[in-house]
Design a protein around this motif. Structure first.
Motif, PDB file in Angstrom:
ATOM      1  N   GLN A  49       0.833  -1.229  -0.038  1.00 39.34           N
ATOM      2  CA  GLN A  49      -0.054   0.006   0.024  1.00 39.34           C
ATOM      3  C   GLN A  49       0.693   1.160   0.008  1.00 39.34           C
ATOM      4  O   GLN A  49       0.444   2.310  -0.521  1.00 39.34           O
ATOM      5  N   ARG A  50       2.033   1.170   0.753  1.00 38.96           N
ATOM      6  CA  ARG A  50       2.909   2.428   0.674  1.00 38.96           C
ATOM      7  C   ARG A  50       3.469   2.548  -0.510  1.00 38.96           C
ATOM      8  O   ARG A  50       3.780   3.878  -0.940  1.00 38.96           O
ATOM      9  N   GLU A  51       4.111   1.532  -1.005  1.00 41.38           N
ATOM     10  CA  GLU A  51       4.894   1.707  -2.205  1.00 41.38           C
ATOM     11  C   GLU A  51       4.111   1.890  -3.701  1.00 41.38           C
ATOM     12  O   GLU A  51       4.637   2.435  -4.580  1.00 41.38           O
ATOM     13  N   ALA A  52       2.938   1.320  -3.731  1.00 34.46           N
ATOM     14  CA  ALA A  52       2.100   1.148  -5.036  1.00 34.46           C
ATOM     15  C   ALA A  52       1.566   2.569  -5.517  1.00 34.46           C
ATOM     16  O   ALA A  52       1.383   3.651  -4.420  1.00 34.46           O
ATOM     17  N   ALA A  53       1.676   2.962  -6.434  1.00 33.24           N
ATOM     18  CA  ALA A  53       1.105   4.271  -6.929  1.00 33.24           C
ATOM     19  C   ALA A  53      -0.218   4.051  -7.632  1.00 33.24           C
ATOM     20  O   ALA A  53      -0.905   5.068  -7.837  1.00 33.24           O
ATOM     21  N   ALA A  54      -0.726   2.656  -7.878  1.00 31.34           N
ATOM     22  CA  ALA A  54      -1.901   2.645  -8.731  1.00 31.34           C
ATOM     23  C   ALA A  54      -2.201   1.143  -8.633  1.00 31.34           C
ATOM     24  O   ALA A  54      -1.407   0.730  -8.307  1.00 31.34           O
ATOM     25  N   MET A  55      -3.536   1.086  -8.768  1.00 32.88           N
ATOM     26  CA  MET A  55      -4.152  -0.164  -8.540  1.00 32.88           C
ATOM     27  C   MET A  55      -4.838  -0.646  -9.861  1.00 32.88           C
ATOM     28  O   MET A  55      -5.537  -0.064 -10.299  1.00 32.88           O
ATOM     29  N   LEU A  56      -4.498  -2.005 -10.386  1.00 33.57           N
ATOM     30  CA  LEU A  56      -5.049  -2.547 -11.349  1.00 33.57           C
ATOM     31  C   LEU A  56      -6.117  -3.772 -11.071  1.00 33.57           C
ATOM     32  O   LEU A  56      -5.521  -4.744 -10.437  1.00 33.57           O
ATOM     33  N   LEU A  57      -7.204  -3.679 -11.534  1.00 29.46           N
ATOM     34  CA  LEU A  57      -8.117  -5.177 -11.103  1.00 29.46           C
ATOM     35  C   LEU A  57      -8.866  -5.433 -12.479  1.00 29.46           C
ATOM     36  O   LEU A  57      -9.325  -4.834 -13.348  1.00 29.46           O
ATOM     37  N   GLY A  58      -9.155  -6.668 -12.095  1.00 31.93           N
ATOM     38  CA  GLY A  58     -10.326  -6.977 -13.319  1.00 31.93           C
ATOM     39  C   GLY A  58     -11.699  -6.825 -12.720  1.00 31.93           C
ATOM     40  O   GLY A  58     -11.711  -6.116 -11.757  1.00 31.93           O
ATOM     41  N   ARG A  59     -12.766  -6.906 -13.505  1.00 35.71           N
ATOM     42  CA  ARG A  59     -13.864  -6.391 -13.272  1.00 35.71           C
ATOM     43  C   ARG A  59     -14.730  -7.126 -11.963  1.00 35.71           C
ATOM     44  O   ARG A  59     -15.151  -6.511 -11.093  1.00 35.71           O
ATOM     45  N   ALA A  60     -14.564  -8.443 -11.958  1.00 39.64           N
ATOM     46  CA  ALA A  60     -14.854  -9.012 -10.917  1.00 39.64           C
ATOM     47  C   ALA A  60     -14.367  -8.759  -9.600  1.00 39.64           C
ATOM     48  O   ALA A  60     -15.090  -8.651  -8.518  1.00 39.64           O
ATOM     49  N   PRO A 121       4.750   1.932  -9.184  1.00 37.71           N
ATOM     50  CA  PRO A 121       4.483   0.409  -9.377  1.00 37.71           C
ATOM     51  C   PRO A 121       3.037   0.682  -9.340  1.00 37.71           C
ATOM     52  O   PRO A 121       2.018   1.168  -8.572  1.00 37.71           O
ATOM     53  N   ILE A 122       2.407  -0.252 -10.086  1.00 38.13           N
ATOM     54  CA  ILE A 122       1.061  -0.743 -10.162  1.00 38.13           C
ATOM     55  C   ILE A 122       0.937  -2.199  -9.579  1.00 38.13           C
ATOM     56  O   ILE A 122       1.658  -3.081  -9.983  1.00 38.13           O
ATOM     57  N   ILE A 123      -0.107  -2.191  -8.909  1.00 41.97           N
ATOM     58  CA  ILE A 123      -0.203  -3.400  -8.136  1.00 41.97           C
ATOM     59  C   ILE A 123      -1.441  -4.171  -8.640  1.00 41.97           C
ATOM     60  O   ILE A 123      -2.626  -3.380  -8.724  1.00 41.97           O
ATOM     61  N   VAL A 124      -1.558  -5.292  -8.697  1.00 42.22           N
ATOM     62  CA  VAL A 124      -2.754  -6.259  -9.083  1.00 42.22           C
ATOM     63  C   VAL A 124      -3.209  -7.288  -7.846  1.00 42.22           C
ATOM     64  O   VAL A 124      -2.292  -7.869  -7.527  1.00 42.22           O
ATOM     65  N   HIS A 125      -4.404  -6.763  -7.548  1.00 42.69           N
ATOM     66  CA  HIS A 125      -4.880  -7.816  -6.195  1.00 42.69           C
ATOM     67  C   HIS A 125      -5.873  -8.474  -7.004  1.00 42.69           C
ATOM     68  O   HIS A 125      -6.915  -8.138  -7.696  1.00 42.69           O
ATOM     69  N   GLY A 126      -6.090 -10.004  -6.543  1.00 43.40           N
ATOM     70  CA  GLY A 126      -7.056 -10.657  -6.918  1.00 43.40           C
ATOM     71  C   GLY A 126      -7.027 -10.923  -8.481  1.00 43.40           C
ATOM     72  O   GLY A 126      -6.026 -11.341  -9.041  1.00 43.40           O
ATOM     73  N   SER A 127      -8.178 -11.142  -9.048  1.00 45.29           N
ATOM     74  CA  SER A 127      -8.143 -10.916 -10.587  1.00 45.29           C
ATOM     75  C   SER A 127      -7.595 -11.924 -11.072  1.00 45.29           C
ATOM     76  O   SER A 127      -6.535 -11.690 -12.245  1.00 45.29           O
ATOM     77  N   ALA A 128      -7.834 -13.255 -10.863  1.00 45.07           N
ATOM     78  CA  ALA A 128      -7.330 -14.395 -11.404  1.00 45.07           C
ATOM     79  C   ALA A 128      -7.296 -14.449 -13.112  1.00 45.07           C
ATOM     80  O   ALA A 128      -6.233 -14.677 -13.678  1.00 45.07           O
ATOM     81  N   SER A 129      -8.406 -14.175 -13.700  1.00 41.57           N
ATOM     82  CA  SER A 129      -8.594 -14.040 -15.306  1.00 41.57           C
ATOM     83  C   SER A 129      -7.567 -12.941 -15.732  1.00 41.57           C
ATOM     84  O   SER A 129      -6.879 -13.313 -16.553  1.00 41.57           O
ATOM     85  N   LEU A 130      -7.569 -11.931 -14.903  1.00 42.42           N
ATOM     86  CA  LEU A 130      -6.778 -10.832 -15.285  1.00 42.42           C
ATOM     87  C   LEU A 130      -5.305 -11.221 -15.274  1.00 42.42           C
ATOM     88  O   LEU A 130      -4.328 -10.942 -16.276  1.00 42.42           O
ATOM     89  N   ASN A 131      -4.791 -11.875 -14.049  1.00 42.34           N
ATOM     90  CA  ASN A 131      -3.326 -12.140 -14.049  1.00 42.34           C
ATOM     91  C   ASN A 131      -3.134 -13.157 -15.104  1.00 42.34           C
ATOM     92  O   ASN A 131      -2.032 -13.213 -15.616  1.00 42.34           O
ATOM     93  N   HIS A 132      -4.001 -14.025 -15.594  1.00 45.27           N
ATOM     94  CA  HIS A 132      -3.796 -15.169 -16.633  1.00 45.27           C
ATOM     95  C   HIS A 132      -3.310 -14.537 -17.770  1.00 45.27           C
ATOM     96  O   HIS A 132      -2.101 -14.772 -18.461  1.00 45.27           O
ATOM     97  N   ALA A 133      -4.281 -13.437 -18.191  1.00 48.28           N
ATOM     98  CA  ALA A 133      -3.914 -12.753 -19.343  1.00 48.28           C
ATOM     99  C   ALA A 133      -2.728 -12.061 -19.291  1.00 48.28           C
ATOM    100  O   ALA A 133      -1.908 -11.807 -20.401  1.00 48.28           O
ATOM    101  N   LEU A 134      -2.556 -11.106 -18.314  1.00 47.01           N
ATOM    102  CA  LEU A 134      -1.354 -10.332 -18.038  1.00 47.01           C
ATOM    103  C   LEU A 134      -0.148 -11.166 -18.088  1.00 47.01           C
ATOM    104  O   LEU A 134       0.846 -10.684 -18.914  1.00 47.01           O
TER     105      LEU A 134
END
Length: 190
Positions: A49-60, A121-134
């Motif tokens: 949380q302290r180091e990330a500058a943005a968050m990327l998520l899938g829809r769900a 940095p951009i942090i991705v939480h959850g988002s299993a399908s998005l992680n696969h695609a990324l």
């Protein structure tokens, strides 16, 4: 170029589904059932949380997190952080108004362009399908994994089953905790 970091609670057999108790999965809440809580094992979550500058998520994941995270003190640093949601179906009217600036991205090309922009940095939480695609598109630069000493069997996995060339990872940070959790931070080697 911005660093794209995938962060996940993951079972030893690679399952990431419903770690916090989300409905619809038979092992929901597996991160806090039968596992002793050790605050030091979760230090990386505060650091993210302290180091990330943005968050990327899938829809769900956006829809699940935006319903609860804006009011949670544990996730206060994420409230003001710019958020990006990758979705072909979400509309501006679907976005919540109490969780800061949120931008809808319609494709992985738009994610690649975001990575090329200025910022931290951009942090991705959850988002299993998005992680696969990324991952399949070679867009993930680092993994922050808290590996739980559990075998869950069925469930959404962090990594896709796509037949692709070997992708090398370099372990840059690790620690094992008394409750069996392992922290593994990997950089993706291009």
């Amino acid at each position: 170029m911005r660093t794209l970091i995938s962060t996940a609670f993951v079972s030893l057999d690679g399952v990431v589904e419903a770690p916090g108790g989300e409905p619809g999965y038979r092992n929901a809440g597996w991160t806090f059932k039968d596992i002793d809580f050790l605050p030091e094992a979760f230090e990386i979550k505060g650091r993210e949380q302290r180091e990330a500058a943005a968050m990327l998520l899938g829809r769900a994941s956006y829809q699940a997190f935006s319903a609860v995270w804006p009011g949670m003190e544990d996730f206060a640093d994420y409230k003001a952080m710019p958020k990006y949601v990758v979705s072909t179906t979400l509309t501006e009217g679907d976005l919540v108004s109490n969780w800061g600036e949120t931008t809808i991205l319609r494709s992985l090309d738009e994610v690649a362009a975001l990575k090329e922009s200025e910022g931290g940095p951009i942090i991705v939480h959850g988002s299993a399908s998005l992680n696969h695609a990324l991952s399949d598109a070679g867009l993930i630069d680092r993994y922050h994994l808290l590996v739980f000493p559990l075998l869950l069997g069925a469930g959404k996995r962090l990594f896709s089953a796509t037949d692709k060339d070997t992708q090398q990872l370099k372990l840059i940070e690790h620690e094992v905790y008394a409750n069996g959790l392992q922290k593994n931070v990997f950089d993706v080697v291009r």
